[in-house]
Scaffold this active site. Structure first.
Site, PDB file in Angstrom:
ATOM      1  N   ALA A  91       0.900   3.075  -8.344  1.00  0.00           N
ATOM      2  CA  ALA A  91       2.229   3.590  -8.697  1.00  0.00           C
ATOM      3  C   ALA A  91       3.179   3.348  -7.536  1.00  0.00           C
ATOM      4  O   ALA A  91       2.834   2.659  -6.578  1.00  0.00           O
ATOM      5  CB  ALA A  91       2.142   5.068  -9.038  1.00  0.00           C
ATOM      6  N   ASN A  92       4.364   3.910  -7.610  1.00  0.00           N
ATOM      7  CA  ASN A  92       5.305   3.794  -6.486  1.00  0.00           C
ATOM      8  C   ASN A  92       6.112   5.081  -6.395  1.00  0.00           C
ATOM      9  O   ASN A  92       5.897   6.007  -7.167  1.00  0.00           O
ATOM     10  CB  ASN A  92       6.201   2.558  -6.670  1.00  0.00           C
ATOM     11  CG  ASN A  92       6.984   2.640  -7.964  1.00  0.00           C
ATOM     12  OD1 ASN A  92       7.810   3.532  -8.137  1.00  0.00           O
ATOM     13  ND2 ASN A  92       6.705   1.742  -8.898  1.00  0.00           N
ATOM     14  N   ARG A  93       7.030   5.130  -5.441  1.00  0.00           N
ATOM     15  CA  ARG A  93       7.694   6.402  -5.126  1.00  0.00           C
ATOM     16  C   ARG A  93       8.938   6.690  -5.962  1.00  0.00           C
ATOM     17  O   ARG A  93       9.692   7.605  -5.654  1.00  0.00           O
ATOM     18  CB  ARG A  93       8.126   6.407  -3.657  1.00  0.00           C
ATOM     19  CG  ARG A  93       6.982   6.378  -2.688  1.00  0.00           C
ATOM     20  CD  ARG A  93       7.529   6.421  -1.270  1.00  0.00           C
ATOM     21  NE  ARG A  93       6.497   6.166  -0.302  1.00  0.00           N
ATOM     22  CZ  ARG A  93       5.650   7.090   0.139  1.00  0.00           C
ATOM     23  NH1 ARG A  93       5.725   8.320  -0.317  1.00  0.00           N
ATOM     24  NH2 ARG A  93       4.740   6.780   1.028  1.00  0.00           N
ATOM     25  N   SER A  94       9.203   5.918  -7.000  1.00  0.00           N
ATOM     26  CA  SER A  94      10.416   6.164  -7.782  1.00  0.00           C
ATOM     27  C   SER A  94      10.392   7.566  -8.409  1.00  0.00           C
ATOM     28  O   SER A  94       9.404   7.966  -9.018  1.00  0.00           O
ATOM     29  CB  SER A  94      10.521   5.112  -8.893  1.00  0.00           C
ATOM     30  OG  SER A  94      11.504   5.506  -9.809  1.00  0.00           O
ATOM     31  N   ALA A 103      11.363   1.348 -11.615  1.00  0.00           N
ATOM     32  CA  ALA A 103      10.632   0.632 -10.565  1.00  0.00           C
ATOM     33  C   ALA A 103       9.314   0.197 -11.191  1.00  0.00           C
ATOM     34  O   ALA A 103       8.297   0.879 -11.087  1.00  0.00           O
ATOM     35  CB  ALA A 103      10.408   1.542  -9.378  1.00  0.00           C
TER      36      ALA A 103
END
Ligand code: C5P
Length: 411
Positions: free
Chosen positions: A211-214, A277
């Protein structure tokens, strides 16, 4: 949109009660009338005098006050309004509403009303995350109660960080406006919009994902802003903690491939704003069972290498929409999160992705964009590069929506 509307504001106990004074001021500026019910808990945080002065009306507190009952009565009070707004809504009032309890003026009015109810929850993050509150909120939303917030941030009383802060006054006012379908005569009426938001989750095995930090704040704000201008808006969102924006059709997805499918299903649209994102890669083959660590002292003596992750490319949703020959949205807008050479990279990306505009922002640690409330962006179009000042994510969204409305060719 709020002009001539009547709002019954129920103020329950919580440090966020001070923010409801600003809500009263803003909705009155827009021509709405506000009447307040102040609970005993609420009166510990704001005074009837402050509410009365700002609303220029009397403040109702006591269920059994003969004068109040004589003059208006709780049934009339709750029904004369066009909407009942509970701000802040404590965990306690949500529980009472879910149970149908009516043991004071506020809860009696909430049970008696035949008008839409909107709650702006505000509480400690542990209380908001508690299964009891989750269940109460689900019951209320299932009954059609609208919700705005809470948002993430520092708690005033404990300094803890988490989800539980009451939505800011401008978000509450925006939610009220969309509730009244305020946008029916807006600049984007008769237009269709598609927005993506949040991260995607790409499974490694049944319990792990990439995943990512969005946070989804910017994408959700764009959907809110477009809907406020009257566009029929579909928001396709990866997993986030953001509340569903009022007046927007929300489609929840997890992976990039699901996001692409949901976007294609939402076509045709006049404008597509891809603020998600999206993970560029996903694990080639998600394991069916949880990957195990090698047992210590096993054949390999616990020294075998960790599993290698083979990644494959995800579909590029923005490039797919931007490159369509048939049914391409009139305006395709991408976002670019960059940590260096922001403008140079974004100018190249606008061409590479076949989009009309690209909103570029700096997500280096110094800019504190991820999860933060502010954003500083450059708008890249075929005509050049515009630097926008550092403003809130909702202000970026409003400015972008306004530009979209000015740019779309007449329907
Ligand atoms: O290439 P990059 O990920 O920086 O591009 C960002 C833009 O492209 C965003 O608008 C994002 O929503 C979109 N994007 C997409 N699908 C992908 C990757 C990015 O729509 N697989």
């Amino acid at each position: 949109m709020l002009d001539g509307k009547s709002i019954l504001l129920v103020v329950t106990g919580g440090i966020a009660a001070y923010k409801c004074l600003e809500v009263i001021r803003r909705v009155r500026e827009k021509g709405a009338r506000v009447r307040c019910i102040l609970t005993r808990g609420g009166a510990n945080f704001v005074t009837p005098l402050a509410l009365g002065a700002l609303s220029e009306d009397r403040v109702f507190q006591d269920l059994f006050s003969l004068t109040d009952e004589h003059e208006i009565g709780h049934i009339r009070l709750s029904r004369e309004a066009d909407v009942v707004l509970v701000a802040p809504a404590s965990a306690n009032v949500l529980a009472k509403m879910a149970a149908g309890q009516a043991d004071d003026l506020a809860t009696t009015a909430l049970l008696a009303t035949d008008k839409p109810i909107m709650v702006a929850p505000a509480m400690n993050p542990a209380m908001w995350a508690h299964p009891a509150t989750r269940a109460n909120m689900a019951i209320l939303e299932g009954r059609g109660v609208h919700r705005v917030g809470p948002t993430e941030g520092a708690m005033a009383e404990s300094g803890e960080w988490g989800l539980g802060r009451m939505a800011e006054p401008d978000a509450i006012v925006a939610a009220l406006e969309s509730l009244f379908g305020g946008a029916a005569d807006g600049l984007l009426k008769d237009r269709r919009a598609l927005v993506t938001s949040g991260p995607t989750h790409e499974a490694i095995d049944p319990v792990r994902y990439l995943a990512n930090r969005s946070s989804g704040k910017q994408g959700h704000a764009v959907a809110t802003a477009l809907a406020r201008l009257g566009a029929a808006t579909t928001l396709v969102s990866g997993p986030t903690h953001q509340p569903a924006p009022a007046g927007v059709h929300l489609v929840r997805v997890e992976t990039a491939r699901e996001m692409l499918d949901a976007c294609l299903a939402a076509l045709p649209v006049d404008v597509a704003v891809m603020a998600a994102a999206v993970a560029d890669w996903r694990p080639a083959d998600a394991a069916r069972n949880k990957l195990k660590k090698p047992a210590k002292g096993g054949k390999s003596g616990g020294k075998s290498a960790p599993p290698a992750l083979k990644l494959v490319e995800n579909p590029d949703i923005l490039a797919t929409l931007g490159g369509r020959n048939e049914g391409r949205p009139q305006l395709v807008v991408g976002f670019a999160a960059e940590t260096d050479a922001v403008v140079e990279n974004a100018v190249a990306k606008r061409r590479a992705k076949g989009c009309d505009w690209l909103v570029a922002n700096d997500v280096s640690a110094a800019a504190a964009t991820f999860g933060g409330d502010d954003n500083q962006v450059h708008l890249i179009t075929a005509d050049g590069v515009e630097e926008w000042p550092k403003i809130s994510k909702s202000a970026v969204a409003e400015r972008l929506a306004q530009r979209i409305a000015e740019t779309l060719e007449p329907a």
